[in-house]
Each structure stands twice: as structure tokens, then as C-alpha cells.
Motif scaffolding. Structure first.
Motif, PDB file in Angstrom:
ATOM      1  N   SER A  38       0.802  -1.228   0.000  1.00  0.00           N
ATOM      2  CA  SER A  38       0.000   0.000   0.000  1.00  0.00           C
ATOM      3  C   SER A  38       0.834   1.277   0.000  1.00  0.00           C
ATOM      4  N   ASP A  39       2.055   1.220   0.485  1.00  0.00           N
ATOM      5  CA  ASP A  39       2.902   2.417   0.496  1.00  0.00           C
ATOM      6  C   ASP A  39       3.622   2.649  -0.826  1.00  0.00           C
ATOM      7  N   LEU A  40       3.567   1.680  -1.735  1.00  0.00           N
ATOM      8  CA  LEU A  40       4.198   1.848  -3.044  1.00  0.00           C
ATOM      9  C   LEU A  40       3.388   2.821  -3.888  1.00  0.00           C
ATOM     10  N   LYS A  41       4.053   3.637  -4.664  1.00  0.00           N
ATOM     11  CA  LYS A  41       3.383   4.584  -5.557  1.00  0.00           C
ATOM     12  C   LYS A  41       3.257   3.929  -6.935  1.00  0.00           C
ATOM     13  N   PHE A  42       2.057   3.524  -7.284  1.00  0.00           N
ATOM     14  CA  PHE A  42       1.829   2.904  -8.590  1.00  0.00           C
ATOM     15  C   PHE A  42       0.380   3.119  -9.003  1.00  0.00           C
ATOM     16  N   THR A  43       0.159   3.105 -10.307  1.00  0.00           N
ATOM     17  CA  THR A  43      -1.193   3.289 -10.827  1.00  0.00           C
ATOM     18  C   THR A  43      -1.672   2.070 -11.614  1.00  0.00           C
ATOM     19  N   SER A  44      -0.741   1.175 -11.966  1.00  0.00           N
ATOM     20  CA  SER A  44      -1.119  -0.013 -12.726  1.00  0.00           C
ATOM     21  C   SER A  44      -0.328  -1.219 -12.239  1.00  0.00           C
ATOM     22  N   ALA A  45      -0.869  -2.397 -12.523  1.00  0.00           N
ATOM     23  CA  ALA A  45      -0.225  -3.634 -12.088  1.00  0.00           C
ATOM     24  C   ALA A  45      -0.518  -4.746 -13.081  1.00  0.00           C
ATOM     25  N   LEU A  46       0.412  -5.684 -13.160  1.00  0.00           N
ATOM     26  CA  LEU A  46       0.233  -6.904 -13.936  1.00  0.00           C
ATOM     27  C   LEU A  46       0.027  -8.049 -12.961  1.00  0.00           C
ATOM     28  N   ASP A  47      -1.118  -8.702 -13.056  1.00  0.00           N
ATOM     29  CA  ASP A  47      -1.371  -9.910 -12.266  1.00  0.00           C
ATOM     30  C   ASP A  47      -1.098 -11.077 -13.209  1.00  0.00           C
ATOM     31  N   ALA A  48       0.174 -11.472 -13.295  1.00  0.00           N
ATOM     32  CA  ALA A  48       0.620 -12.442 -14.296  1.00  0.00           C
ATOM     33  C   ALA A  48       0.133 -13.857 -14.031  1.00  0.00           C
ATOM     34  N   PHE A  49      -0.138 -14.185 -12.779  1.00  0.00           N
ATOM     35  CA  PHE A  49      -0.632 -15.503 -12.403  1.00  0.00           C
ATOM     36  C   PHE A  49      -1.968 -15.301 -11.698  1.00  0.00           C
ATOM     37  N   GLY A  50      -2.928 -14.742 -12.410  1.00  0.00           N
ATOM     38  CA  GLY A  50      -4.161 -14.214 -11.838  1.00  0.00           C
ATOM     39  C   GLY A  50      -5.044 -15.184 -11.095  1.00  0.00           C
ATOM     40  N   GLY A  51      -5.093 -16.431 -11.516  1.00  0.00           N
ATOM     41  CA  GLY A  51      -5.932 -17.421 -10.833  1.00  0.00           C
ATOM     42  C   GLY A  51      -7.368 -16.962 -10.716  1.00  0.00           C
ATOM     43  N   THR A  52      -7.855 -16.870  -9.497  1.00  0.00           N
ATOM     44  CA  THR A  52      -9.253 -16.476  -9.268  1.00  0.00           C
ATOM     45  C   THR A  52      -9.457 -14.970  -9.348  1.00  0.00           C
ATOM     46  N   GLY A  53      -8.361 -14.220  -9.423  1.00  0.00           N
ATOM     47  CA  GLY A  53      -8.476 -12.778  -9.574  1.00  0.00           C
ATOM     48  C   GLY A  53      -8.596 -12.002  -8.285  1.00  0.00           C
ATOM     49  N   SER A  54      -8.414 -12.639  -7.143  1.00  0.00           N
ATOM     50  CA  SER A  54      -8.617 -11.919  -5.884  1.00  0.00           C
ATOM     51  C   SER A  54      -7.637 -10.759  -5.718  1.00  0.00           C
ATOM     52  N   VAL A  55      -6.370 -10.945  -6.117  1.00  0.00           N
ATOM     53  CA  VAL A  55      -5.403  -9.841  -6.019  1.00  0.00           C
ATOM     54  C   VAL A  55      -5.801  -8.727  -6.991  1.00  0.00           C
ATOM     55  N   SER A  56      -6.240  -9.116  -8.175  1.00  0.00           N
ATOM     56  CA  SER A  56      -6.687  -8.113  -9.150  1.00  0.00           C
ATOM     57  C   SER A  56      -7.886  -7.331  -8.643  1.00  0.00           C
ATOM     58  N   PHE A  57      -8.852  -8.029  -8.021  1.00  0.00           N
ATOM     59  CA  PHE A  57     -10.011  -7.332  -7.458  1.00  0.00           C
ATOM     60  C   PHE A  57      -9.586  -6.361  -6.366  1.00  0.00           C
ATOM     61  N   LEU A  58      -8.632  -6.782  -5.551  1.00  0.00           N
ATOM     62  CA  LEU A  58      -8.106  -5.889  -4.519  1.00  0.00           C
ATOM     63  C   LEU A  58      -7.542  -4.629  -5.147  1.00  0.00           C
ATOM     64  N   LEU A  59      -6.694  -4.798  -6.157  1.00  0.00           N
ATOM     65  CA  LEU A  59      -6.061  -3.642  -6.798  1.00  0.00           C
ATOM     66  C   LEU A  59      -7.089  -2.761  -7.505  1.00  0.00           C
ATOM     67  N   LYS A  60      -8.071  -3.378  -8.154  1.00  0.00           N
ATOM     68  CA  LYS A  60      -9.140  -2.585  -8.789  1.00  0.00           C
ATOM     69  C   LYS A  60      -9.918  -1.791  -7.741  1.00  0.00           C
ATOM     70  N   SER A  61     -10.156  -2.398  -6.589  1.00  0.00           N
ATOM     71  CA  SER A  61     -10.891  -1.694  -5.536  1.00  0.00           C
ATOM     72  C   SER A  61     -10.098  -0.518  -4.990  1.00  0.00           C
ATOM     73  N   LYS A  62      -8.799  -0.511  -5.252  1.00  0.00           N
ATOM     74  CA  LYS A  62      -7.934   0.594  -4.840  1.00  0.00           C
ATOM     75  C   LYS A  62      -7.631   1.518  -6.022  1.00  0.00           C
ATOM     76  N   PHE A  63      -8.447   1.417  -7.070  1.00  0.00           N
ATOM     77  CA  PHE A  63      -8.387   2.291  -8.241  1.00  0.00           C
ATOM     78  C   PHE A  63      -7.093   2.156  -9.034  1.00  0.00           C
ATOM     79  N   LYS A  64      -6.566   0.939  -9.115  1.00  0.00           N
ATOM     80  CA  LYS A  64      -5.395   0.657  -9.933  1.00  0.00           C
ATOM     81  C   LYS A  64      -5.853   0.054 -11.251  1.00  0.00           C
ATOM     82  N   GLN A  65      -5.123   0.338 -12.320  1.00  0.00           N
ATOM     83  CA  GLN A  65      -5.402  -0.299 -13.603  1.00  0.00           C
ATOM     84  C   GLN A  65      -4.711  -1.655 -13.591  1.00  0.00           C
ATOM     85  N   VAL A  66      -5.459  -2.721 -13.864  1.00  0.00           N
ATOM     86  CA  VAL A  66      -4.918  -4.073 -13.749  1.00  0.00           C
ATOM     87  C   VAL A  66      -4.947  -4.775 -15.097  1.00  0.00           C
ATOM     88  N   THR A  67      -3.824  -5.408 -15.440  1.00  0.00           N
ATOM     89  CA  THR A  67      -3.756  -6.315 -16.581  1.00  0.00           C
ATOM     90  C   THR A  67      -3.715  -7.719 -15.997  1.00  0.00           C
TER      91      THR A  67
END
Length: 132
Positions: free
Chosen positions: A43-72
Motif C-alpha cells: 500500500s505504500d508503493l506509488k503505482f497506478t497499474s499492475a500486472l497480475d501475471a498468475f491471476g488465478g481467481t483474480g482476488s489480487v486483481s479485485f483488490l487492486l481494482k478496488s484501490k483504483f489501480k489499472q490491472v492487466t
């Protein structure tokens, strides 16, 4: 309990509540239970986008989207890949409750593949004969 402060504790509690709204799966490798820990460490990292390369069920991606990050989203398992593209990367289409009956009711004008029924139906019948 409040070593990092009451505000930190309340943010973590809110994150746990947010995570409960994410889609639930029984996927063995799901990171759902780890999301508060993951967010605490990034959470202290400054970033606006992320790559979820091993997305699986997408829970990490959903977390990042809920924090207004652009997710691939990506995953080697094709079904996960398709679901991730539809649910996580999609920002232009909304599925409304009124759309659900069409998705869950057999439509007479459509042709449906029956691979699972043909393949597992035979397997299930044979298994019943063996066990029954």
C-alpha cells in the motif's frame, strides 16, 4: 493490537469487509485470505497499474481494482484467463440483474455444446454401475 495505531487497524478492518464482497471460489491457490497482508505490504508503493501475471481467481486483481489501480490480468488456465478479462479488465460493459435470466435460461435459438454432458454423463453412469 494497536501497535501501528488505531487508524491502521480500522483501515485493515475495512479492507477485510471489502474483501468479503469479492467473488468467492474454492480454488486451492486463491489469495483471498492473504489480501489484507498483501495490501499491508504494497500500500505504500506509488503505482497506478499492475500486472497480475498468475491471476488465478483474480482476488489480487479485485483488490487492486478496488484501490483504483489499472490491472492487466493473465493466467495460463484458459477459463481463468477469460473470466479475468471479462471481470477485471473490462471497464466498458456492465452486467445488470435484468441480464441474468438470459444467461441462466436455455435459449431456443442458440446451439449449445454438450461436451461435458456427453463426456461426464457416460463417466457418471459407469461409476454408478460400479459403486451401485
Amino acid at each position: 493490537m494497536f501497535a501501528q495505531g488505531r487508524g491502521h487497524f480500522l483501515r485493515q478492518l475495512q479492507l477485510v469487509e471489502d474483501v468479503r464482497r469479492f467473488p468467492q471460489t474454492r480454488y486451492q491457490g486463491s489469495k483471498l485470505k492473504l489480501l489484507p497482508w498483501i495490501w499491508e505490504h504494497i500500500s505504500d508503493l506509488k503505482f497506478t497499474s499492475a500486472l497480475d501475471a498468475f491471476g488465478g481467481t483474480g482476488s489480487v486483481s479485485f483488490l487492486l481494482k478496488s484501490k483504483f489501480k489499472q490491472v492487466t490480468f493473465n493466467d495460463i488456465l484458459k477459463s481463468n484467463f477469460i473470466m479475468g478479462k471479462a471481470l477485471i479488465e473490462n471497464s466498458g460493459q456492465t452486467l445488470w440483474p435484468s441480464d441474468c435470466p438470459e444467461l441462466t435460461t436455455r435459449q431456443p435459438e442458440r446451439t449449445y455444446e454438450d461436451f461435458i454432458q456427453r463426456t461426464l454423463g457416460t463417466f457418471t453412469s459407469q461409476r454408478r454401475k460400479t459403486n451401485g
